[in-house]
Design a protein around this motif. Structure first.
Motif, PDB file in Angstrom:
ATOM      1  N   UNK A   1       0.825  -1.209   0.000  1.00 57.18           N
ATOM      2  CA  UNK A   1       0.000   0.000   0.000  1.00 57.18           C
ATOM      3  C   UNK A   1       0.859   1.261   0.000  1.00 57.18           C
ATOM      4  N   UNK A   2       2.006   1.209   0.668  1.00 60.40           N
ATOM      5  CA  UNK A   2       2.919   2.358   0.679  1.00 60.40           C
ATOM      6  C   UNK A   2       3.447   2.631  -0.722  1.00 60.40           C
ATOM      7  N   UNK A   3       3.788   1.580  -1.456  1.00 63.30           N
ATOM      8  CA  UNK A   3       4.232   1.756  -2.838  1.00 63.30           C
ATOM      9  C   UNK A   3       3.131   2.389  -3.684  1.00 63.30           C
ATOM     10  N   UNK A   4       1.887   1.955  -3.466  1.00 60.85           N
ATOM     11  CA  UNK A   4       0.770   2.536  -4.209  1.00 60.85           C
ATOM     12  C   UNK A   4       0.599   4.020  -3.855  1.00 60.85           C
ATOM     13  N   UNK A   5       0.759   4.339  -2.578  1.00 61.80           N
ATOM     14  CA  UNK A   5       0.656   5.738  -2.138  1.00 61.80           C
ATOM     15  C   UNK A   5       1.751   6.578  -2.782  1.00 61.80           C
ATOM     16  N   UNK A   6       2.991   6.080  -2.736  1.00 61.19           N
ATOM     17  CA  UNK A   6       4.117   6.828  -3.300  1.00 61.19           C
ATOM     18  C   UNK A   6       3.959   7.031  -4.803  1.00 61.19           C
ATOM     19  N   UNK A   7       3.470   5.990  -5.484  1.00 61.06           N
ATOM     20  CA  UNK A   7       3.274   6.101  -6.937  1.00 61.06           C
ATOM     21  C   UNK A   7       2.211   7.143  -7.259  1.00 61.06           C
ATOM     22  N   UNK A   8       1.114   7.127  -6.502  1.00 59.23           N
ATOM     23  CA  UNK A   8       0.048   8.114  -6.734  1.00 59.23           C
ATOM     24  C   UNK A   8       0.535   9.523  -6.437  1.00 59.23           C
ATOM     25  N   UNK A   9       1.349   9.665  -5.382  1.00 59.66           N
ATOM     26  CA  UNK A   9       1.877  10.976  -5.040  1.00 59.66           C
ATOM     27  C   UNK A   9       2.808  11.492  -6.134  1.00 59.66           C
ATOM     28  N   UNK A  10       3.663  10.605  -6.656  1.00 56.72           N
ATOM     29  CA  UNK A  10       4.596  11.008  -7.711  1.00 56.72           C
ATOM     30  C   UNK A  10       3.833  11.447  -8.959  1.00 56.72           C
ATOM     31  N   UNK A  11       2.799  10.695  -9.320  1.00 54.34           N
ATOM     32  CA  UNK A  11       1.992  11.054 -10.488  1.00 54.34           C
ATOM     33  C   UNK A  11       1.261  12.377 -10.262  1.00 54.34           C
TER      34      UNK A  11
END
Length: 374
Positions: free
Chosen positions: A84-94
């Motif tokens: 879930x942290x990876x998903x959060x970081x990816x969404x934040x980067x986008x």
């Protein structure tokens, strides 16, 4: 039933409840990490004196098998939190990228509108000039002219002006089309930005629930049980590292770090002891990919923010060819990353409740190795 048994039973019940709320694990690996033995029946909540952290004299000791089940459940919860942290970081980067694109488009729209206003003024001036000079037929104006040469030069300038006006009209049309496209692009990016914000919030809730469930489970243990649990975790890590080293792999790994790799390793090791925090990129706290991405940024190389994108975008190399500074990606879903520092060791930010530390490269399930530099 002794307080140790009661607390362990409560822990198991708490995890089952947490997993029911959270839904099925994200990956196959996560589901395999959680034992499937029947859940003990609920027991009354112990009193405050019964959960003080010291087992009562008549308590029944918790077996290592039961603590191992707790360890595997914790591993599954923290794994899902990492996903879930990876998903959060990816969404934040986008979202950050889309916000920057929207700002750029806004500038383009402002500049385009200013250009359109200027073109309209130029076209209006040209039209007025043509109107003032176009009242009589050309042959009459030639006959009335005192200097035919001046007339011919003026006619030539008029033709040039007409051509210029056509060019201005064409440019104005293109500018209007560009403005329409900029507006459509900005609208589309706003929609994507909103979608990524929702994805961030969803991932954030998932992270918090998983970590809260894990912390609640650990809180149910007595002090001596926590110590034994930590010992079991260490033993499991040592066994995995020993098996990895026994394969003879270290004899084949003799790559030397590049100058950039040395800088990345130095940055990472300088962060030793700093706490893990999901979504963090330093300088005081880090998550796993926040540490590796910032270490390579300090070395002058921009790499993807998340462990999954690091695995997807960076060059894959054979494990026997790795050298200090390379990144080892872990788990089948690439949910964890560490930096190889040599001699069979890595430095990484493990999980909530831990700090940036050095560990054996083989203590976790290796998916593969990627190289940030050339």
């Amino acid at each position: 039933m002794g307080s140790g048994k009661r607390n362990l039973t409560m822990a198991a019940v708490a995890v089952v409840c947490a997993m029911t709320v959270l839904g099925a694990p994200v990956t196959a690996y996560a589901s395999q990490s959680i034992p499937t033995e029947p859940t003990p029946s609920p027991t009354p909540t112990p009193s405050a004196s019964g959960s003080s952290g010291t087992a009562s004299p008549d308590s029944t000791p918790v077996t290592n098998e039961e603590l191992e089940a707790v360890r595997l459940k914790l591993e599954g919860l923290y794994h899902d939190a990492a996903v879930a942290t990876d998903a959060y970081n990816a969404a934040e980067e986008k979202a950050d990228k889309q916000s920057a694109e929207i700002v750029d488009l806004a500038h383009e729209i402002v500049e385009g509108q200013e250009k359109l206003d200027t073109l309209q003024d130029l076209i209006g001036a040209a039209a007025r000039a043509q109107y003032r000079g176009g009242g009589l037929p050309p042959e009459v104006r030639l006959w009335l002219s005192e200097n035919p040469q001046d007339f011919l030069e003026g006619a030539d300038r008029l033709r040039q002006g007409q051509l210029a006006t056509k060019g201005l009209l064409a440019e104005m049309t293109k500018t209007q089309q560009d403005l329409e496209q900029y507006s459509k692009d900005a609208s589309a990016r706003w929609e994507k930005l909103e979608a990524n914000r929702k994805a961030k919030e969803k991932a954030k809730k998932k992270i918090k629930k998983q970590i809260a469930a894990a912390e609640e489970l650990e809180a149910q243990l007595e002090d001596d049980e926590r110590e034994r649990l930590a010992q079991l975790e260490e033993e499991a890590a040592q066994e995995s590292q020993a098996a990895w080293l026994d394969s003879g792999i270290l004899d084949e790994i003799n790559g030397r770090a590049t100058e950039q790799g040395k800088k990345a390793v130095k940055y990472a090791t300088d962060q030793m002891g700093k706490p893990y925090e999901w979504g963090a990129e330093g300088p005081e706290t880090y998550d796993c990919s926040g540490l590796t991405s910032q270490a390579w940024a300090a070395a002058g190389r921009t790499i993807p923010r998340t462990s999954q994108e690091q695995w997807r975008q960076l060059r894959h190399i054979d494990i026997q060819d790795m050298r200090p500074g390379d990144l080892i990606i872990y788990n089948s879903d690439a949910s964890h990353v560490a930096m190889y520092i040599g001699d069979g060791s890595v430095i990484h930010a493990p999980r909530p409740g831990r700090t940036v530390t050095i560990a054996g490269a083989g203590t976790m399930r290796i998916l593969g190795v990627v190289r940030p530099d050339a």
